[in-house]
Design an enzyme around this catalytic site. Sequence first.
Site, short mmCIF file in Angstrom:
data_model
loop_
_atom_site.label_atom_id
_atom_site.label_comp_id
_atom_site.label_asym_id
_atom_site.label_seq_id
_atom_site.Cartn_x
_atom_site.Cartn_y
_atom_site.Cartn_z
CG HIS A 142 8.38 2.89 3.79
ND1 HIS A 142 8.80 1.71 4.39
CD2 HIS A 142 9.02 2.93 2.60
CE1 HIS A 142 9.65 1.09 3.59
NE2 HIS A 142 9.79 1.80 2.50
CG ASP A 199 9.20 -3.28 6.63
OD1 ASP A 199 9.31 -2.08 6.93
OD2 ASP A 199 9.48 -4.21 7.42
#
Length: 429
Positions: free
Chosen positions: A401, A405
Amino acid sequence: MALFTFKLPDIGEGISEAEIVGWHIQVGDRVEEDQPIADMMTDKATVEMESPVAGVVVRLAGEPGDQVPIGSMLVEIEVDGEGAVAPSPADETRNAQAPVEPVIAEAAAPDGSGAPAEAGAQGSQVPPLDPGLLPSQQDEVLGQPILASPAVRARAKELGIDLAQVKPAADRIRHADLDAYLLYGAGQGYAPAGRSAKRADETVKVIGMRRRIAENMAASKRHIPHFTYVEEIDVTALEELRAQLNAGRGERPKLTMLPLLIVAICKALPNFPMLNARYDDEAGVVTRHGSVHLGLATQTDAGLMVPVVRDAQDRNIWQLASEIRRLADAARSGKAKSEELSGSTLTLTSLGPLGGMATTPVINRPEVAIIGPNRVIERPVFRGKEVVAAKLMNLSVSCDHRVVDGWDAASFVQAVRKLLEAPAFLFVD
C-alpha cells in the site's frame, strides 16, 4: 598419511557464506573422489559439494543450519599415497545393523509367524495358524468362538488379518475394529472408532530453505503494509478455448490455466506499471520495470521456491507452458540455477486444485504485488433471465500500500478480468 583440508569454494557472485543444509558423510566415513559430501545453500539455490580427493573423513565444519564462510574449512580428509584406507568404524556399524530392518519387518508379519514377544505373552497357548485356513476353520483351531459377521470375516481374510488378534470394542468384531487393528496392530491397544492416533512430540530444527522462507516472509509482513483485493471471474469461455487448444496441441506441452493468465497479466500491466515494480525502502526508490520477469511460486520437497520466467511479455502461450514446466522441474529436482531463482519483478502463486475460494498471498519482497488465482468451480449464474452453469474463479492480488493504491489494484484486476472473460482479445493487439 596426509591431511587434506577442503575449503568451501566461491559458489556464487557476491556470496560470502553458505549454510549447511545436510551432510552426505560423517566423521570416520570413507569417501571417494567426486563423491557428494554436503549440500550448501546460498540465497535460494542449493549447491552439492563433491570431494576432490579420496580418503577418510576426520573433521566436519559444523551441523546442518550452521553458516560456513567462503574459503574456510568445510571438511578435513585423511589421505595416503596408496589411496587405500581401512573401512571406517561407521561403515562396520552400519553393516552390522543392516539385517535389523528385515528382521523387524518379519516379526510384524500379519500371519503370526514372527509375532512380537508382547503378543506371544498374551496368547502363548495359541497354536500357529495356517494362513490358508478360512476364518471359520481358524476358530476351530483356536478352540474358542470368535463373534464376527460373514462380511467382517471375508474382509479380514482379504486383508490377511487373524481375527484372534483383534480386540473388539463391543461384543463382536466389526469393521471399525479391523480398521483400528490396521492402524495400531496386535497387542498395542487401540481406541474405539472415531478417535485419532496419538503421536509423539517432534522437534524440527528450522534450517536451509525453511529458514530462508521464514526470514523472508517475516521481513515482508514486518515491512510491507499489505492489502488484498479479490474478484470473481467467469472463465467458462477461457476453459473452452483451453480445451480446444489442447486438443490440437500436437507435440507441444499441455496447457494449464497459467500460460493464459500470464498473457492477460502481461497485456494489462503496461497501463498499471506501479504493480510491476520493486521498492527499495531504504533508499526510498521505486523502480518500475518495463519487462515482466514473472516469479512462479513453486512447492518443492525443500520448501517454497520462486523460479523466474524472464521476459514473459515476449513469449506466446506454448513458450510459456514449456518454460513453466522446465523451471518447475528444475526447482523440484534441486537443479535450478541461482540466476533462475532471482530477479523477479512480479510473482504469481497458484495452489492448483487446492486453490481454495480466496487467498491473501504474502508479497515477495522487494516486489510490490503478488497475484493468486484460486480454484475453478462450476456454479449456476444468471445470464439475462436464464440460469446456466458457469465456471468461476476468484483472482486475488496482494499489494504494497506504500506504492500501490486500492483503486490501481482493483482497476488492474478488472482489466485482467475483461481479457479472461473474452479470451479472443488475448491474441490480438
